[in-house]
Design a protein around this motif. Sequence first.
Motif, PDB file in Angstrom:
ATOM      1  N   LEU A  46       2.552  -2.135   4.223  1.00 17.18           N
ATOM      2  CA  LEU A  46       1.940  -0.880   3.792  1.00 17.18           C
ATOM      3  C   LEU A  46       2.328   0.222   4.765  1.00 17.18           C
ATOM      4  CD1 LEU A  46      -0.282   0.693   2.168  1.00 17.18           C
ATOM      5  CD2 LEU A  46      -1.932  -0.252   3.816  1.00 17.18           C
ATOM      6  N   ILE A  47       2.692   1.369   4.228  1.00 20.92           N
ATOM      7  CA  ILE A  47       2.908   2.550   5.070  1.00 20.92           C
ATOM      8  C   ILE A  47       2.008   3.655   4.532  1.00 20.92           C
ATOM      9  CG2 ILE A  47       4.554   4.256   5.946  1.00 20.92           C
ATOM     10  CD1 ILE A  47       6.787   2.219   5.322  1.00 20.92           C
ATOM     11  N   LEU A  94      -8.673  -4.986 -13.464  1.00 22.20           N
ATOM     12  CA  LEU A  94      -7.448  -4.195 -13.243  1.00 22.20           C
ATOM     13  C   LEU A  94      -6.374  -5.143 -12.726  1.00 22.20           C
ATOM     14  CD1 LEU A  94      -6.257  -1.241 -13.036  1.00 22.20           C
ATOM     15  CD2 LEU A  94      -7.003  -1.284 -10.640  1.00 22.20           C
ATOM     16  N   ASN A  95      -5.231  -5.172 -13.410  1.00 25.22           N
ATOM     17  CA  ASN A  95      -4.156  -6.076 -13.010  1.00 25.22           C
ATOM     18  C   ASN A  95      -3.669  -5.699 -11.604  1.00 25.22           C
ATOM     19  OD1 ASN A  95      -2.948  -8.326 -14.068  1.00 25.22           O
ATOM     20  ND2 ASN A  95      -1.487  -7.219 -15.346  1.00 25.22           N
ATOM     21  N   PRO A  96      -3.646  -6.647 -10.661  1.00 20.83           N
ATOM     22  CA  PRO A  96      -3.260  -6.299  -9.289  1.00 20.83           C
ATOM     23  C   PRO A  96      -1.744  -6.219  -9.095  1.00 20.83           C
ATOM     24  CG  PRO A  96      -3.940  -8.581  -9.366  1.00 20.83           C
ATOM     25  CD  PRO A  96      -4.121  -8.038 -10.765  1.00 20.83           C
ATOM     26  N   THR A  97      -1.128  -5.339  -9.867  1.00 16.78           N
ATOM     27  CA  THR A  97       0.292  -5.040  -9.658  1.00 16.78           C
ATOM     28  C   THR A  97       0.429  -4.194  -8.396  1.00 16.78           C
ATOM     29  OG1 THR A  97       0.083  -3.001 -10.928  1.00 16.78           O
ATOM     30  CG2 THR A  97       0.754  -4.981 -12.157  1.00 16.78           C
ATOM     31  N   ALA A  98       1.631  -4.109  -7.867  1.00 15.57           N
ATOM     32  CA  ALA A  98       1.861  -3.264  -6.683  1.00 15.57           C
ATOM     33  C   ALA A  98       1.446  -1.820  -6.991  1.00 15.57           C
ATOM     34  CB  ALA A  98       3.324  -3.335  -6.261  1.00 15.57           C
ATOM     35  N   GLU A 120      -0.083   9.756   1.490  1.00 18.65           N
ATOM     36  CA  GLU A 120       0.873   9.020   0.661  1.00 18.65           C
ATOM     37  C   GLU A 120       0.807   7.551   1.045  1.00 18.65           C
ATOM     38  OE1 GLU A 120       5.330  10.138   0.030  1.00 18.65           O
ATOM     39  OE2 GLU A 120       5.282   8.600   1.579  1.00 18.65           O
ATOM     40  N   VAL A 121       0.830   6.708   0.030  1.00 16.77           N
ATOM     41  CA  VAL A 121       0.791   5.261   0.255  1.00 16.77           C
ATOM     42  C   VAL A 121       2.101   4.667  -0.273  1.00 16.77           C
ATOM     43  CG1 VAL A 121      -0.282   3.123  -0.568  1.00 16.77           C
ATOM     44  CG2 VAL A 121      -1.716   5.041   0.175  1.00 16.77           C
ATOM     45  N   VAL A 122       2.798   3.923   0.581  1.00 20.25           N
ATOM     46  CA  VAL A 122       3.972   3.160   0.152  1.00 20.25           C
ATOM     47  C   VAL A 122       3.630   1.694   0.359  1.00 20.25           C
ATOM     48  CG1 VAL A 122       6.425   2.688   0.492  1.00 20.25           C
ATOM     49  CG2 VAL A 122       5.550   5.020   0.790  1.00 20.25           C
ATOM     50  N   PHE A 130       9.107  -1.864  -3.793  1.00 15.03           N
ATOM     51  CA  PHE A 130       8.007  -1.083  -3.251  1.00 15.03           C
ATOM     52  C   PHE A 130       7.649   0.066  -4.169  1.00 15.03           C
ATOM     53  CE2 PHE A 130      10.523   2.504  -1.513  1.00 15.03           C
ATOM     54  CZ  PHE A 130      11.797   1.935  -1.421  1.00 15.03           C
ATOM     55  N   VAL A 131       6.393   0.499  -4.055  1.00 15.65           N
ATOM     56  CA  VAL A 131       5.897   1.585  -4.897  1.00 15.65           C
ATOM     57  C   VAL A 131       5.288   2.661  -4.015  1.00 15.65           C
ATOM     58  CG1 VAL A 131       5.402  -0.028  -6.788  1.00 15.65           C
ATOM     59  CG2 VAL A 131       3.583   0.635  -5.239  1.00 15.65           C
TER      60      VAL A 131
END
Length: 135
Positions: A46-47, A94-98, A120-122, A130-131
């Motif tokens: 996580l960033i 809620l589906n725990p997708t990225a 901002e979350v990466v 990554f999202v």
Amino acid sequence: MKVKVSRKAHFNAAHRLFRADWSFEKNQEVFGKCNNPRFHGHNYDLIVSVTGEINQKTGYVMDMKVLKDLIKENIEETFDHKNLNLDVPDFKNLNPTAENIAVVIWNKLRPHIDDNKEIEVVLYETPRNFVTYSG
Ligand code: NI
């Protein structure tokens, strides 16, 4: 003059991607291996970035110790070594997708950081996938 500061963090978690209102076959078709009913794990990186003006007194955009502790208390302690589907109420329906995890993380951090700063979350689910979510 706006500056972006970033903090890296990490957690391990298990999940399963599926919809309860779809048949196993339909889930298998859409989510493939991620539909494993026995779950599977990821090492999430996580960033979290905070963008704002430099405080002229401290020279900081944000005290990184404060950011570190916010991530630890609100994210790592909630997600690390957990089953996201079963242990984290945010993913009950809620589906725990990225993608969804990144949005949940952003929503958990936002109230703790000054409104005049952008966040901002990466989220890396694998080193190559990554999202990014910025609200
Ligand atoms: Ni997965």
